[in-house]
Each structure stands twice: as structure tokens, then as C-alpha cells.
Design an enzyme around this catalytic site. Sequence first.
Site, PDB file in Angstrom:
ATOM      1  CE1 TYR A 188       0.594 -36.249  69.451  1.00 42.55           C
ATOM      2  CE2 TYR A 188       0.142 -38.514  68.816  1.00 42.55           C
ATOM      3  CZ  TYR A 188       0.634 -37.617  69.730  1.00 42.55           C
ATOM      4  OH  TYR A 188       1.149 -38.035  70.923  1.00 42.55           O
ATOM      5  NE  ARG A 211       2.685 -40.651  67.088  1.00 40.70           N
ATOM      6  CZ  ARG A 211       3.298 -39.945  68.057  1.00 40.70           C
ATOM      7  NH1 ARG A 211       3.912 -38.806  67.779  1.00 40.70           N
ATOM      8  NH2 ARG A 211       3.303 -40.384  69.283  1.00 40.70           N
ATOM      9  CD  GLU A 259       8.705 -28.948  76.495  1.00 41.69           C
ATOM     10  OE1 GLU A 259       9.300 -28.275  77.355  1.00 41.69           O
ATOM     11  OE2 GLU A 259       8.026 -29.942  76.776  1.00 41.69           O
ATOM     12  NE  ARG A 298      -2.110 -37.455  74.607  1.00 42.61           N
ATOM     13  CZ  ARG A 298      -1.182 -37.904  73.755  1.00 42.61           C
ATOM     14  NH1 ARG A 298      -0.270 -37.071  73.261  1.00 42.61           N
ATOM     15  NH2 ARG A 298      -1.177 -39.169  73.392  1.00 42.61           N
ATOM     16  N   PRO A 346      10.976 -38.677  68.388  1.00 38.47           N
ATOM     17  CG  PRO A 346      10.919 -40.060  70.251  1.00 38.47           C
ATOM     18  CD  PRO A 346      11.480 -38.759  69.765  1.00 38.47           C
ATOM     19  CG  ASN A 347       7.000 -42.827  67.493  1.00 41.38           C
ATOM     20  OD1 ASN A 347       7.276 -43.738  66.725  1.00 41.38           O
ATOM     21  ND2 ASN A 347       7.176 -42.919  68.797  1.00 41.38           N
ATOM     22  CB  ALA A 367       8.057 -40.603  73.868  1.00 47.22           C
ATOM     23  CG  ASN A 386       7.037 -32.343  69.624  1.00 48.09           C
ATOM     24  OD1 ASN A 386       7.213 -32.987  70.653  1.00 48.09           O
ATOM     25  ND2 ASN A 386       5.887 -32.359  68.961  1.00 48.09           N
ATOM     26  CG  HIS A 419       4.571 -31.045  73.890  1.00 47.97           C
ATOM     27  ND1 HIS A 419       5.377 -32.136  73.619  1.00 47.97           N
ATOM     28  CD2 HIS A 419       5.184 -30.371  74.883  1.00 47.97           C
ATOM     29  CE1 HIS A 419       6.398 -32.119  74.429  1.00 47.97           C
ATOM     30  NE2 HIS A 419       6.314 -31.052  75.202  1.00 47.97           N
TER      31      HIS A 419
HETATM   32  C1  DQA Z   1       3.893 -35.009  71.820  1.00 36.88           C
HETATM   33  C2  DQA Z   1       3.335 -35.449  73.197  1.00 36.88           C
HETATM   34  C3  DQA Z   1       4.173 -36.593  73.761  1.00 36.88           C
HETATM   35  O1  DQA Z   1       3.626 -36.985  75.028  1.00 36.88           O
HETATM   36  C4  DQA Z   1       4.127 -37.783  72.839  1.00 36.88           C
HETATM   37  O2  DQA Z   1       4.950 -38.815  73.332  1.00 36.88           O
HETATM   38  C5  DQA Z   1       4.476 -37.443  71.422  1.00 36.88           C
HETATM   39  C6  DQA Z   1       3.999 -36.175  70.861  1.00 36.88           C
HETATM   40  C7  DQA Z   1       3.011 -33.934  71.146  1.00 36.88           C
HETATM   41  O3  DQA Z   1       3.494 -33.293  70.220  1.00 36.88           O
HETATM   42  O4  DQA Z   1       1.839 -33.749  71.523  1.00 36.88           O
HETATM   43  O5  DQA Z   1       5.072 -38.243  70.704  1.00 36.88           O
HETATM   44  O6  DQA Z   1       5.166 -34.432  72.020  1.00 36.88           O
END
Ligand code: DQA
Length: 158
Positions: free
Chosen positions: A22, A17, A97, A106, A9-10, A76, A73, A99
Site C-alpha cells: 500500500y 500496514r 470504487e 493478488r 476497514p484498516n 476487505a 474503497n 483500490h
Molecule cells: C484494498 C484491497 C482489498 O483486497 C484489501 O482488503 C484492502 C485494501 C486496496 O485498496 O487495495 O484492505 O481495497
Amino acid sequence: MKVTVIQGPNLNMLGVREQNIYGPMKLEDIHAQMRAFAEQNGIEIEFFQSNLEGEIVDKIQECLGDSDGIIINPAAFTHTSIAIRDAIAAVQIPTIEVHISNIYRREEFRHKSLIAPVCAGQISGFGPFGYHLAMVAIAQIFNEIKAIQEQQKQQNNA
Ligand code: DQA
């Protein structure tokens, strides 16, 4: 060999964003770089993004018999989704995985990944370059799988 790249998501909002966290790169630009690496290394690649947990679970299940590796990825859902973890454990496909941010630097609620224990490894904190590192890792895993398959073939012929 095929890798499926799953974005949570997102991540469709990358470039818009929270650029301070990011960066300015858009998801399609990240995917273009991954595609170039895949083509150079003879790897088939598919991309999938969803904001919905169930759709991500469905996609992981669809990888069974279709993909040899997963780069994910979970965004959240990393910190909340037992369903995504169980799906990865169920298909038993080598999974990496990723990020973009360093989740351990964080907020505390981001420090725990429910996904990491069922993955081959985790890459966190290198920005969009982390996806390239994940491609290098999956290429290495594919080479190891191919070497084992080759060995087994030779043993069967002996
Ligand atoms: C994320 C880190 C997550 O905590 C966050 O909710 C994201 C992006 C990252 O790529 O750094 O949406 O996965």
C-alpha cells in the site's frame, strides 16, 4: 455538487500496514490531496472512515439527499459485503470504487468485487494516485449531470 469519500476497514492504518503493498502514504495525506482537487474544482467534499460494515451502510444511506457522488474503497468488504452493495444500489448515487493495489494481481479471493456491478466504474492498482483519478472521474460525472440539468431547464423554458 458534493462528493462523500468512504474508506473501509484498516485504511486508517495506511502508512503503517503492509507498506510493500500500500506504500508509505497516510490516509490524511491522501485526503489532503483530494480536498485540494475538490477546492480547485468547486466540489464540496466529506471524508468518512470506518472499520464497521454497518457504519458504512449507514453512511451510504445518509448520502441520500446530501451527496451527488460517492468515492468508496470498501477494502476487505469489497469481497464479502452484500449489505454495502445493496446500500449503493438503493441510494442510486453515482459511485466510484477505488483500490490502492491491483486486486486482480493478488490472492484469488480478492479477484471478485461484489461492489463493482453497482458502481459507475472501478480504479484498481495505481496506488494512492487512484483517489486522484477517482476525483477526476467524479468531476466529469458532475459536469455531465449539470449539462443534463441545464438542457432540461432550457426545454422547460421553451
Ligand atoms: C484494498 C484491497 C482489498 O483486497 C484489501 O482488503 C484492502 C485494501 C486496496 O485498496 O487495495 O484492505 O481495497
